[in-house]
Design a protein around this motif. Structure first.
Motif, short mmCIF file in Angstrom:
data_model
loop_
_atom_site.label_atom_id
_atom_site.label_comp_id
_atom_site.label_asym_id
_atom_site.label_seq_id
_atom_site.Cartn_x
_atom_site.Cartn_y
_atom_site.Cartn_z
N LEU A 1 -9.50 66.18 -18.05
CA LEU A 1 -9.96 66.58 -19.39
C LEU A 1 -11.39 67.10 -19.37
N ALA A 2 -11.75 67.80 -20.45
CA ALA A 2 -13.11 68.33 -20.60
C ALA A 2 -14.13 67.21 -20.44
N GLY A 3 -15.21 67.51 -19.75
CA GLY A 3 -16.29 66.54 -19.56
C GLY A 3 -15.91 65.38 -18.64
N GLY A 4 -14.75 65.48 -18.00
CA GLY A 4 -14.33 64.41 -17.09
C GLY A 4 -13.93 63.13 -17.82
N ALA A 5 -13.56 63.27 -19.11
CA ALA A 5 -13.21 62.09 -19.92
C ALA A 5 -11.95 61.40 -19.39
N ALA A 6 -11.84 60.09 -19.64
CA ALA A 6 -10.66 59.34 -19.21
C ALA A 6 -9.44 59.76 -20.03
N PRO A 7 -8.30 60.02 -19.40
CA PRO A 7 -7.11 60.39 -20.17
C PRO A 7 -6.52 59.16 -20.88
N GLY B 1 -12.10 62.77 -13.20
CA GLY B 1 -13.34 63.51 -13.50
C GLY B 1 -14.16 63.72 -12.23
N TRP B 2 -15.08 64.65 -12.30
CA TRP B 2 -15.91 64.97 -11.13
C TRP B 2 -16.72 63.75 -10.63
N PRO B 3 -17.35 62.94 -11.52
CA PRO B 3 -18.17 61.84 -10.99
C PRO B 3 -17.37 60.89 -10.09
N GLY B 4 -16.13 60.60 -10.47
CA GLY B 4 -15.29 59.71 -9.66
C GLY B 4 -15.02 60.29 -8.28
N GLN B 5 -14.80 61.60 -8.23
CA GLN B 5 -14.55 62.24 -6.93
C GLN B 5 -15.83 62.34 -6.11
N ALA B 6 -16.96 62.63 -6.79
CA ALA B 6 -18.24 62.74 -6.07
C ALA B 6 -18.62 61.40 -5.45
N ALA B 7 -18.19 60.30 -6.09
CA ALA B 7 -18.52 58.97 -5.57
C ALA B 7 -17.91 58.74 -4.19
N LEU B 8 -16.90 59.54 -3.83
CA LEU B 8 -16.31 59.43 -2.49
C LEU B 8 -17.34 59.79 -1.41
N ARG B 9 -18.39 60.50 -1.79
CA ARG B 9 -19.39 60.96 -0.83
C ARG B 9 -20.49 59.93 -0.61
#
Ligand code: HEC
Length: 348
Positions: free
Chosen positions: A72-78, A131-139
Motif C-alpha cells: 500500500l501507499a506509504g508502506g502502510a500495513a494491509p 513496506g520498504w522499511p521492513g525490507q530495508a531492515a534486512l540490510r
C-alpha cells in the motif's frame, strides 16, 4: 477425474508435492491448476468449496489478495486477510516485465495481475515486508533471512479483454473475471471490462526453491498472435490430453500446462520454462527459477538486482545457476527475497 479431496490434499501437502515432482510432474501441474481454479467458498478468501463445480466463479485464486491490496501507499500495513471480503473487480496492470505490451488480434492489451494466498500474506505481514522499511531492515546486521512457509503460494495471471462480437464463439473457453482496465494514456478513469484468462503462473513453496508451473489457453496463437518458441515435454503433453478430455464441458478444458520447473540445471543444461503471454519476447531465455532467485533488496546504489542483460540488442533473461556474488552484507550488495519478485512493489 481426481476428487475434491485428492486435489486439496496434494496441493496443500508439501510431502505429496515433493513426491510427485519426481514421479509425475504433469499430473502435479494439473492438480495445482485445479486447486487454484476450484470455486471458492462464498464470503471468505482462499477456501475451496467442496460443493463447488469446476467452472464456477470466483475461483480460489480470484479470492487471494492482489499485490496492490498488500503493497500500500506509504508502506502502510494491509488490513487482515478476510477484511472487506474477497476482492471486487480485479485491477489489471499493463505491460510485461521487459517493458513491452502484448496486443491481442482485436487491438486490446493483454494485462496482468499478481495474487498471494494466506500463507504468503501472513508471512509478509509478520515481517512487515509489505513496506520498504521492513525490507530495508534486512540490510541491518543479524536480520533473519527471508523464508516463506511451505504453505506459501502465489500466482501471476494474464488476461485478454473478451469482445462480445469478435470473441463470440469462444466466450465459454475462458476462466473469466470482471476487471478494471487502466486507460492506455495513463490518465483518466479505468474501464470496466470482462476478461478471460490467457496465462497462469502458479508457484508453491513446497520445495525450498519453490515449484514453478505455468498454464496457458490453447487458442492463444490465434487470439493473441504469439507462437510458442518451446516444445512441451511429451509426458506433459499426454497429461494435457488426458485432463482436457476429463474436463470437457468446462472452460478448464481449453488450457494446457507448458511445464513444471524445480531445478536450475538438468543434464548439464539450464532448464527453461515460459508462457507466450507473460514472457512473450524472451521465451527462449526464460528460466522462472533463475530470474526469481535474483529477487533482492539493497539500501546501496541500486535497490534491486537487474533481471535482464542486453545481448545483441535484446533483453535476455538469466538462465542456469544464479550468481551468488551480488548477495552479502556489503553496502552495495543485496539480500535475497526468497524468489518473490513482487516484493519490489513495496512503497517507501
Ligand atoms: C526475467 C525474469 C523473470 C522470469 C524469467 C519469470 N519471472 Fe515471474 N516475475 C518476475 C517479476 C519481476 C515479477 C514481479 C511482478 C511483476 O512485475 O509482474 C514476477 C512475478 C511472478 C509471480 C508473482 C509472485 C512473485 O514472485 O512476485 C509469479 C507467481 C511468477 N512470477 C511466476 C513465474 C513463473 C512460473 C515463471 C516461468 C514460467 C516466471 N515467473 C518467469 C520476473 C520473472
Amino acid at each position: 477425474m481426481p476428487t475434491f479431496e485428492q486435489i486439496v490434499t496434494v496441493a496443500t501437502t508439501p510431502k505429496e508435492i515433493a513426491g510427485m515432482v519426481a514421479t509425475d510432474p504433469g499430473t502435479l501441474a494439473w492438480l495445482m491448476f485445479l486447486y487454484v481454479n476450484w470455486p471458492a467458498t462464498p464470503g471468505t478468501r482462499g477456501v475451496p468449496d467442496p460443493a463447488g463445480k469446476l467452472g464456477q466463479l470466483p475461483t480460489v485464486f480470484q479470492t487471494w489478495k492482489e499485490a496492490h491490496e498488500v503493497y500500500l501507499a506509504g508502506g502502510a500495513a494491509p488490513p487482515p486477510w478476510n477484511d472487506g471480503g474477497p476482492s471486487g473487480p480485479v485491477t489489471l496492470s499493463l505491460g510485461e516485465i521487459d517493458g513491452t505490451t502484448l496486443t491481442d488480434v482485436n487491438g486490446n492489451p493483454i494485462t496482468y495481475t499478481v495474487a498471494m494466498n494466506q500463507g504468503t500474506f501472513d508471512y509478509l505481514v509478520s515481517r512487515t515486508f509489505y513496506g520498504w522499511p521492513g525490507q530495508a531492515a534486512l540490510r541491518s546486521g543479524g536480520a533473519a533471512a527471508v523464508a516463506f512457509p511451505t504453505s506459501a503460494m502465489e500466482i501471476k495471471a494474464s488476461w485478454k479483454v473478451l469482445d462480445p462480437i469478435a470473441d463470440k464463439d469462444r466466450l465459454d473457453h475462458y476462466i473469466t473475471a470482471e476487471a478494471l482496465l487502466p486507460p492506455s494514456s495513463g490518465t483518466g478513469e479505468p474501464t470496466k471490462v470482462a476478461v478471460g484468462l490467457t496465462g497462469l503462473h502458479i508457484i508453491s513453496k513446497a520445495l525450498p526453491n519453490w515449484v514453478w508451473i505455468t498454464f496457458e489457453q490453447v487458442e492463444n496463437p490465434a487470439t493473441t498472435g504469439v507462437q510458442a518458441k518451446f516444445t512441451i515435454d511429451p509426458a506433459v503433453a499426454t497429461t494435457n490430453d488426458r485432463f482436457q478430455r476429463l474436463l470437457a464441458g468446462t472452460p478448464l478444458a481449453y488450457y494446457q500446462a507448458n511445464g513444471l520447473q524445480t531445478e536450475f540445471v538438468a543434464g548439464g543444461q539450464p532448464t527453461l520454462l515460459a508462457n507466450t503471454q507473460i514472457e512473450t519476447r524472451f521465451q527462449t531465455s526464460s528460466s522462472c527459477i533463475t530470474c526469481h532467485a535474483l529477487a533482492s533488496v539493497s539500501t546501496g546504489k541500486q535497490a534491486r538486482l537487474d533481471f535482464f542483460e542486453l545481448k545483441a540488442g535484446n533483453l535476455t533473461g538469466f538462465t542456469g545457476m544464479p550468481p551468488t556474488t551480488p548477495f552479502g552484507p556489503g553496502p552495495d550488495q543485496f539480500s535475497a527475497l526468497d524468489f518473490v519478485w513482487s516484493m519490489r512493489e513495496a512503497k517507501r
